[in-house]
Design a protein around this motif. Structure first.
Motif, mmCIF file in Angstrom:
data_model
loop_
_atom_site.group_PDB
_atom_site.id
_atom_site.type_symbol
_atom_site.label_atom_id
_atom_site.label_comp_id
_atom_site.label_asym_id
_atom_site.label_seq_id
_atom_site.Cartn_x
_atom_site.Cartn_y
_atom_site.Cartn_z
ATOM 1 N N THR A 17 5.884 79.712 60.088
ATOM 2 C CA THR A 17 6.103 80.011 58.673
ATOM 3 C C THR A 17 7.153 79.089 58.064
ATOM 4 O OG1 THR A 17 6.245 81.854 57.115
ATOM 5 C CG2 THR A 17 7.941 81.789 58.830
ATOM 6 N N VAL A 18 8.201 78.753 58.825
ATOM 7 C CA VAL A 18 9.210 77.817 58.315
ATOM 8 C C VAL A 18 8.586 76.427 58.166
ATOM 9 C CG1 VAL A 18 11.398 76.667 58.806
ATOM 10 C CG2 VAL A 18 11.160 79.116 59.241
ATOM 11 N N PHE B 244 6.383 76.372 55.111
ATOM 12 C CA PHE B 244 7.149 76.353 53.855
ATOM 13 C C PHE B 244 7.753 74.989 53.581
ATOM 14 C CE2 PHE B 244 10.934 77.070 51.267
ATOM 15 C CZ PHE B 244 10.393 77.814 50.221
ATOM 16 N N HIS C 132 8.668 89.594 57.613
ATOM 17 C CA HIS C 132 9.430 88.591 56.861
ATOM 18 C C HIS C 132 8.800 87.202 57.009
ATOM 19 C CE1 HIS C 132 12.376 91.356 55.505
ATOM 20 N NE2 HIS C 132 12.918 91.584 56.690
ATOM 21 N N ILE D 261 7.607 84.743 53.865
ATOM 22 C CA ILE D 261 7.904 83.313 53.717
ATOM 23 C C ILE D 261 6.606 82.525 53.531
ATOM 24 C CG2 ILE D 261 8.854 81.269 54.872
ATOM 25 C CD1 ILE D 261 10.844 83.184 56.262
ATOM 26 N N ASP E 75 12.332 80.940 44.788
ATOM 27 C CA ASP E 75 11.710 81.152 46.098
ATOM 28 C C ASP E 75 12.634 80.739 47.238
ATOM 29 O OD1 ASP E 75 9.014 82.245 45.685
ATOM 30 O OD2 ASP E 75 8.671 80.433 44.534
ATOM 31 N N VAL F 93 13.489 83.092 50.377
ATOM 32 C CA VAL F 93 13.243 82.662 51.755
ATOM 33 C C VAL F 93 14.528 82.734 52.574
ATOM 34 C CG1 VAL F 93 12.666 80.664 53.202
ATOM 35 C CG2 VAL F 93 11.215 81.266 51.247
ATOM 36 N N TYR G 187 14.983 86.285 53.573
ATOM 37 C CA TYR G 187 14.069 86.686 54.647
ATOM 38 C C TYR G 187 14.571 86.182 56.000
ATOM 39 C CZ TYR G 187 10.787 87.622 50.806
ATOM 40 O OH TYR G 187 10.185 88.081 49.667
ATOM 41 N N LEU G 188 15.014 84.933 56.040
ATOM 42 C CA LEU G 188 15.510 84.367 57.299
ATOM 43 C C LEU G 188 16.780 85.074 57.760
ATOM 44 C CD1 LEU G 188 14.961 80.536 56.702
ATOM 45 C CD2 LEU G 188 13.738 81.986 58.324
#
Length: 218
Positions: free
Chosen positions: A31-32, A35, A97, A101, A185, A189, A192-193
């Motif tokens: 997911t990272v 993004f 989470h 993201i 955003d 993010v 979330y992290l």
């Protein structure tokens, strides 16, 4: 015979938890990457893969409650089962989470991006993944309470990233107001992290509970 059966069931429980943990680690990594590289297809894969994590949670909860009901464990044995049950919930929330993201990655299509911020988010994501991985290894290797404190302390590194990247984002938006939408955003993010790091710390707390019987906040 009953003891052997209990150990066998507990072994299956730990194996399932290990598999779930690896799936969550992959989700955080993907997911990272989705993004920061603007990979919408990978982001969609992350969202789709969340079903597997949810299935793991259901299976682990069912198995844990089944062991409690049928084996009626006491003292340390009961703590072992409760620890799996609680840690499973924390892992599932990490997966949620990761999905959030991924949705942000899809939502940002066409927006003005800030490359220096995304580079720092990538670094933060790497640190978050390392913390989750360390917490998972600590649990699976039956780590000591002292080790749990050491791993949990690394959450401060993530908190530092969180504060520093927020400031960086604010400064960059001042320079380029067109990046305001993307900035929104970025802030989300980062949150979330940071929360994933908190859930990793929770797992360390459950290790302390397993080893000492004490519920403590690290």
């Amino acid at each position: 015979m009953l003891r052997a059966q209990f150990e066998e069931e507990l072994g299956k429980l730990h194996n399932q938890f290990y598999a779930m943990g690896n799936e969550v680690l992959a989700q955080i990594n993907n997911t990272v990457r989705a993004f920061t590289t603007h990979d919408r297809e990978l982001a969609k894969e992350v969202i789709e893969a969340d079903k597997k994590i949810n299935e793991f949670e259901v299976k682990l909860e069912r198995k844990s409650l089944e062991i409690i009901a049928l084996q009626q464990p006491v003292a340390t044995d009961l703590r072992r089962v409760i620890t799996v049950l609680k840690a499973t919930s924390d892992m599932e929330r990490m997966g949620d989470h990761a999905v959030s993201i991924a949705k942000a990655a899809i939502r940002m299509k066409g927006e003005v991006r800030i490359s220096v911020v995304e580079e720092e988010i990538k670094k933060m994501g790497r640190e978050v993944r390392h913390l989750v991985e360390s917490a998972l290894e600590l649990y699976l290797n039956s780590g000591e309470a002292e080790q749990a404190y050491e791993v949990a302390a690394r959450d401060e590194i993530i908190n530092d990233y969180y504060a520093r990247i927020q400031e960086l984002t604010t400064e960059e938006i001042k320079k380029n107001p067109e990046a305001l939408v993307a900035g929104r955003d970025y802030y989300q993010v980062l949150t979330y992290l940071e929360r994933v790091g908190d859930y990793a710390k929770n797992i360390c707390e459950w290790v302390v509970y397993l080893r000492t019987g004490d519920i403590t906040e690290l």
